[in-house]
Design an enzyme around this catalytic site. Structure first.
Site, short mmCIF file in Angstrom:
data_model
loop_
_atom_site.label_atom_id
_atom_site.label_comp_id
_atom_site.label_asym_id
_atom_site.label_seq_id
_atom_site.Cartn_x
_atom_site.Cartn_y
_atom_site.Cartn_z
N HIS A 165 0.84 -1.21 0.00
CA HIS A 165 0.00 0.00 0.00
C HIS A 165 0.87 1.26 0.00
CE1 HIS A 165 -3.11 -2.57 2.35
NE2 HIS A 165 -3.60 -2.37 1.14
N CYS A 261 -3.04 0.29 10.01
CA CYS A 261 -4.12 -0.58 9.51
C CYS A 261 -4.99 -1.18 10.60
CB CYS A 261 -3.61 -1.66 8.57
SG CYS A 261 -2.21 -2.52 9.15
#
Ligand code: CIR
Length: 266
Positions: A165, A261
């Site tokens: 990411h 996250c």
């Protein structure tokens, strides 16, 4: 940007064998240790002024469900429920959506295929949004972000091969301050950010990409421990944070989890 609320989710045991990962770790994920580390993580959110933390029940059928960041992009009073890039993760969004719908002050918007986004690709600086185009997030997903947050400039950043990411290489480390790793992918992302951004940011280099994923919450910097990343220990001191909290996230990182996250902040 002041955050008072956070959403987290308990870790399912199935993560040990079935959590998605870019590569097999050297040692298996220690589930009990992962639970302890998550407890400490939640405590750190409290120490950062988050007064209202919801921890959703887990679901063994979705091994990656602890990584709630990927299921929602929340800015102000708008919660965009994503369509995660990995098909196995798509069922994760239902309870997240339900949660935000239960918040009186939230406008909830949902994203549908073929648009897909993982929240890990969405970096909000407080002024503009950078969206990683990756194996999990596509241009159509970026367009949905643009439509959902029409008053915020949105820029695309290509995420290099082998990086999960955008926030695997950069995150906010202060007001107008971005922490960025030093790998080739991190450097390329940094250049793209510099050439597209409308605003100016201080860029601080972090010797290990994984350690560049930090949380900056209400003036508090939460970073990965020097036990895990000794070469990065000097970085945190120079950052001018009101408080600095060190966390060990060794277990969830075996399935590519990082600090951002494990919560949605709003
Ligand atoms: C996955 O591959 O989807 C999970 N095992 C890790 C997700 C980490 N999410 C994040 O950094 N935002």
């Amino acid at each position: 940007m002041r955050y008072t609320r956070a959403l987290c989710r308990k870790i399912p045991k199935s993560i040990v064998t079935n959590g998605l990962r870019l590569q097999e770790p050297d040692t298996p994920l220690d589930f009990e240790l992962a639970l302890n580390q998550q407890q400490r993580y939640i405590q750190a959110l409290e120490e950062s002024g988050i007064t209202n933390i919801t921890v959703l029940e887990t679901d063994e059928s979705v091994p990656d469900c602890v990584f709630v960041e990927d299921a929602a992009v929340v800015i102000g009073n708008t919660a965009l429920i994503t369509n995660p890039g990995a098909p196995s993760r798509r069922p994760e969004v239902a309870p997240i959506k339900q949660h935000f719908e239960s918040q009186q002050d939230m406008r909830v918007v949902s994203m549908e295929s073929p648009a897909c986004v993982d929240g890990g690709d969405v970096l909000f600086t407080g002024k503009e949004l950078f969206v990683g185009i990756s194996t999990r997030t596509n241009e159509k997903g970026l367009e949905v972000i643009r439509e959902t947050f029409p008053n915020i400039p949105v820029h695309a950043i290509r995420v290099g091969d082998g990086t999960l990411h955008l926030k695997s290489v950069m995150t906010m480390g202060g007001n107008d301050l971005i922490l960025c790793g030093e790998s080739e992918n991190a450097s390329a992302a940094k250049e793209m950010l510099r050439s597209t951004s409308k605003f100016v940011y201080d860029m601080v280099s972090v010797p290990d990409d994984y350690a560049a994923n930090c949380l900056f919450i209400n003036g508090v910097l939460i970073h990965r421990s020097s036990e895990e990343f000794p070469a990065c220990a000097h970085v945190w001191e120079g950052l001018n944070a009101e408080k600095v909290i060190s966390l060990n996230l060794s277990e969830l990182s075996k399935v590519d989890g990082a600090l951002t996250c494990c919560s949605v902040l709003y």
